[in-house]
Write an enzyme that holds these catalytic residues in place. Structure first.
Site, PDB file in Angstrom:
ATOM      1  N   GLY A  10       0.830  -1.208   0.000  1.00  0.00           N
ATOM      2  CA  GLY A  10       0.000   0.000   0.000  1.00  0.00           C
ATOM      3  C   GLY A  10       0.863   1.256   0.000  1.00  0.00           C
ATOM      4  N   LYS A  33      -2.583  -8.655   0.962  1.00  0.00           N
ATOM      5  CA  LYS A  33      -3.734  -9.279   0.289  1.00  0.00           C
ATOM      6  C   LYS A  33      -3.956  -8.693  -1.108  1.00  0.00           C
ATOM      7  CE  LYS A  33      -8.390 -10.496   1.957  1.00  0.00           C
ATOM      8  NZ  LYS A  33      -9.291 -10.279   3.110  1.00  0.00           N
ATOM      9  N   LEU A  34      -3.296  -7.597  -1.410  1.00  0.00           N
ATOM     10  CA  LEU A  34      -3.509  -6.854  -2.661  1.00  0.00           C
ATOM     11  C   LEU A  34      -4.996  -6.570  -2.851  1.00  0.00           C
ATOM     12  CD1 LEU A  34      -0.935  -8.481  -5.156  1.00  0.00           C
ATOM     13  CD2 LEU A  34      -0.610  -6.564  -3.589  1.00  0.00           C
ATOM     14  N   THR A  35      -5.558  -5.816  -1.898  1.00  0.00           N
ATOM     15  CA  THR A  35      -6.921  -5.313  -2.063  1.00  0.00           C
ATOM     16  C   THR A  35      -6.854  -4.232  -3.149  1.00  0.00           C
ATOM     17  OG1 THR A  35      -6.641  -3.483  -0.521  1.00  0.00           O
ATOM     18  CG2 THR A  35      -7.305  -5.629   0.424  1.00  0.00           C
ATOM     19  N   THR A  79      -8.281   1.513   4.961  1.00  0.00           N
ATOM     20  CA  THR A  79      -7.810   2.810   5.477  1.00  0.00           C
ATOM     21  C   THR A  79      -8.672   4.023   5.110  1.00  0.00           C
ATOM     22  OG1 THR A  79      -6.418   3.125   3.531  1.00  0.00           O
ATOM     23  CG2 THR A  79      -5.405   2.038   5.447  1.00  0.00           C
ATOM     24  N   THR A 118      -3.096   5.130  13.927  1.00  0.00           N
ATOM     25  CA  THR A 118      -3.458   6.448  13.421  1.00  0.00           C
ATOM     26  C   THR A 118      -3.884   7.403  14.537  1.00  0.00           C
ATOM     27  OG1 THR A 118      -5.192   7.555  12.137  1.00  0.00           O
ATOM     28  CG2 THR A 118      -5.741   5.394  12.964  1.00  0.00           C
ATOM     29  N   ALA A 144     -12.673   3.427  14.969  1.00  0.00           N
ATOM     30  CA  ALA A 144     -13.068   2.597  16.117  1.00  0.00           C
ATOM     31  C   ALA A 144     -12.431   1.208  16.012  1.00  0.00           C
ATOM     32  CB  ALA A 144     -14.590   2.479  16.170  1.00  0.00           C
ATOM     33  N   LYS A 146      -9.674   0.475  14.305  1.00  0.00           N
ATOM     34  CA  LYS A 146      -8.218   0.627  14.497  1.00  0.00           C
ATOM     35  C   LYS A 146      -7.914   0.722  15.995  1.00  0.00           C
ATOM     36  CE  LYS A 146      -5.123   1.304  12.032  1.00  0.00           C
ATOM     37  NZ  LYS A 146      -4.124   0.365  11.421  1.00  0.00           N
ATOM     38  N   LEU A 182      -7.886  12.720   0.241  1.00  0.00           N
ATOM     39  CA  LEU A 182      -8.040  14.126  -0.162  1.00  0.00           C
ATOM     40  C   LEU A 182      -6.982  14.600  -1.170  1.00  0.00           C
ATOM     41  CD1 LEU A 182      -9.547  16.906   0.395  1.00  0.00           C
ATOM     42  CD2 LEU A 182      -7.628  17.408   1.892  1.00  0.00           C
ATOM     43  N   TYR A 199     -15.859  18.668   1.436  1.00  0.00           N
ATOM     44  CA  TYR A 199     -16.948  18.325   2.358  1.00  0.00           C
ATOM     45  C   TYR A 199     -17.254  19.487   3.307  1.00  0.00           C
ATOM     46  CZ  TYR A 199     -15.887  13.375   1.189  1.00  0.00           C
ATOM     47  OH  TYR A 199     -15.666  12.175   0.558  1.00  0.00           O
TER      48      TYR A 199
END
Ligand code: NAD
Ligand code: DAU
Length: 331
Positions: A10, A33-35, A79, A118, A144, A146, A182, A199
């Site tokens: 990632g 996992k290579l999501t 993430t 994080t 939550a 994490k 972002l 946002y």
């Protein structure tokens, strides 16, 4: 050193792997996992070996950790906060069962673990900065779960004496970041002449940390941190989202502020993050080197230069996600 880097394909993981191979001469095995967010291409130039599997696969995890590994660094996670609001399922599985599998393998083998976490686990802060003693208050399914992973890891030190350390980083940016977050989203939209969806009122504050600084902070903890301790890796720069977006507009050729579009806010949107890295500086001597002005210029330049990296990403799954997240907001 031979490192097992979970989630190393990632964004932050691959920058960490690059540093460890090129600057420290480590042997690195990436377990990923290579999501949608993990890509073998992110490991270009590192020569890292890749095991493609989920961290929650306990047998594969134990076998990987048992293979002469000196330390495990676990970046593997879902993430993106907006995706955790759309579909929390994978967040619960990876952060609870996955983290359990990693820390359990470390307990069984006696291999030390650095768990990557994080600042979002502390929630939102109006004034001042979070320290390692601040209470946990994850407000999204992402933060939550994490926080739950962090507590499980910490419990292995208290209960079993497993050698674990936790690094909590602030908002990171730089090369190889998937364009749902972002900064890369705004860079690519600005380049392509698409709207820039801000946002709410755009005044939420984030504490920006260049990815190379985060990776160095993690190395500092890996090499100099104490077992059972938490270390905040806080960025040097705070900015409102609208300030960040306007700076990107200035840096991207052909973009202008008419693209900025205020859209419906993120539910449960944390107002401000600010993370004190005083402990890491005091105890291990780490300090961020890259200020936001420099980091954002380097990041925009990288995306301008690496169309080959991002162009294959922005159709298919990404387009479907984008439509779900922004279709109604931008209509
Ligand atoms: P990312 O989404 O770019 O990468 C996550 C990686 O984990 C991907 O390669 C993905 O394939 C892999 N992964 C996901 N689920 C997995 C599973 N079940 N098994 C194995 N691999 C799996 O994320 P990132 O931004 O690089 O974040 C890395 C870590 O740093 C995360 O733990 C995140 O919570 C933390 N973090 C991120 C930031 C940030 O601003 N991006 C800031 C502080 C902390
Ligand atoms: O603080 C660390 C965290 O930073 C990490 O743990 C997370 O993995 C990472 O995703 C990031 O979380 P944020 O929610 O802060 O990052 P994101 O890039 O999604 O959003 C940054 C800010 O920008 C936030 O206030 C929401 C806002 N935003 C985001 C997007 C994607 C917009 O206004 N428009 C957007 O389109």
């Amino acid at each position: 050193m031979k490192l097992l880097v979970c989630g190393g394909a990632g964004f932050i993981g691959s920058n960490f792997v690059r540093q460890r191979v090129l600057e420290n001469g480590d042997e690195v095995v990436v377990y990923d996992k290579l999501t949608y967010a993990g890509r073998e291409e992110n490991l270009e130039g590192t020569g890292a070996k890749l095991i493609v599997a989920g961290i929650e696969d306990r047998e594969t995890m134990l076998a990987a950790v048992s293979d002469g590994i000196d330390a495990v660094v676990n970046f593997a996670a879902e993430t993106h906060v907006d995706r955790s609001i759309q579909e929390p399922d994978a967040f619960v599985k990876t952060h609870a069962l996955g983290t359990y599998s990693v820390v359990e393998a470390c307990r069984q083998t006696g291999v030390p673990l650095v768990q990557i976490s994080t600042d979002e686990v502390y929630g939102s802060i109006e004034e001042g900065s979070f320290t390692e003693e601040s209470p946990l208050e994850g407000n999204s399914p992402y933060s939550a779960t994490k926080a739950g992973g962090d507590m499980l890891v910490q419990s292995y030190f208290t209960t079993f004496g497993t050698d674990v350390k936790i690094c909590r980083g602030s908002n990171s940016y730089g090369p190889y970041q998937y364009p749902e977050k972002l900064i890369p989203l705004m860079i690519l939209n600005a380049l392509r002449g698409d709207k820039l969806p801000v946002y709410g009122d755009g005044l939420n504050v984030r504490n920006w940390l260049f990815v190379e600084d985060f990776a160095r902070g993690i190395s500092a903890v890996l090499e100099g941190g104490k077992a059972g301790e938490v270390y905040n890796v806080g960025g040097p720069s705070e900015a409102t989202n609208i300030e960040v977006v306007k700076r990107i507009v200035e840096l991207v050729p052909g973009a202008d502020e008419s693209l900025i579009t205020y859209v419906e806010d993120r539910p449960g949107h944390d107002r401000r993050y600010s993370l004190s890295a005083a402990k890491l500086k005091r105890e291990i001597g780490w300090e961020a080197q890259v200020q936001f002005d420099e980091g954002i210029e380097r990041t925009v330049a990288w995306y301008l230069d690496r169309k080959d990296w991002w162009e294959p990403l922005i159709d298919g799954d990404y387009r479907a996600y984008y439509e779900r997240q922004y279709g109604a907001r931008l209509a």
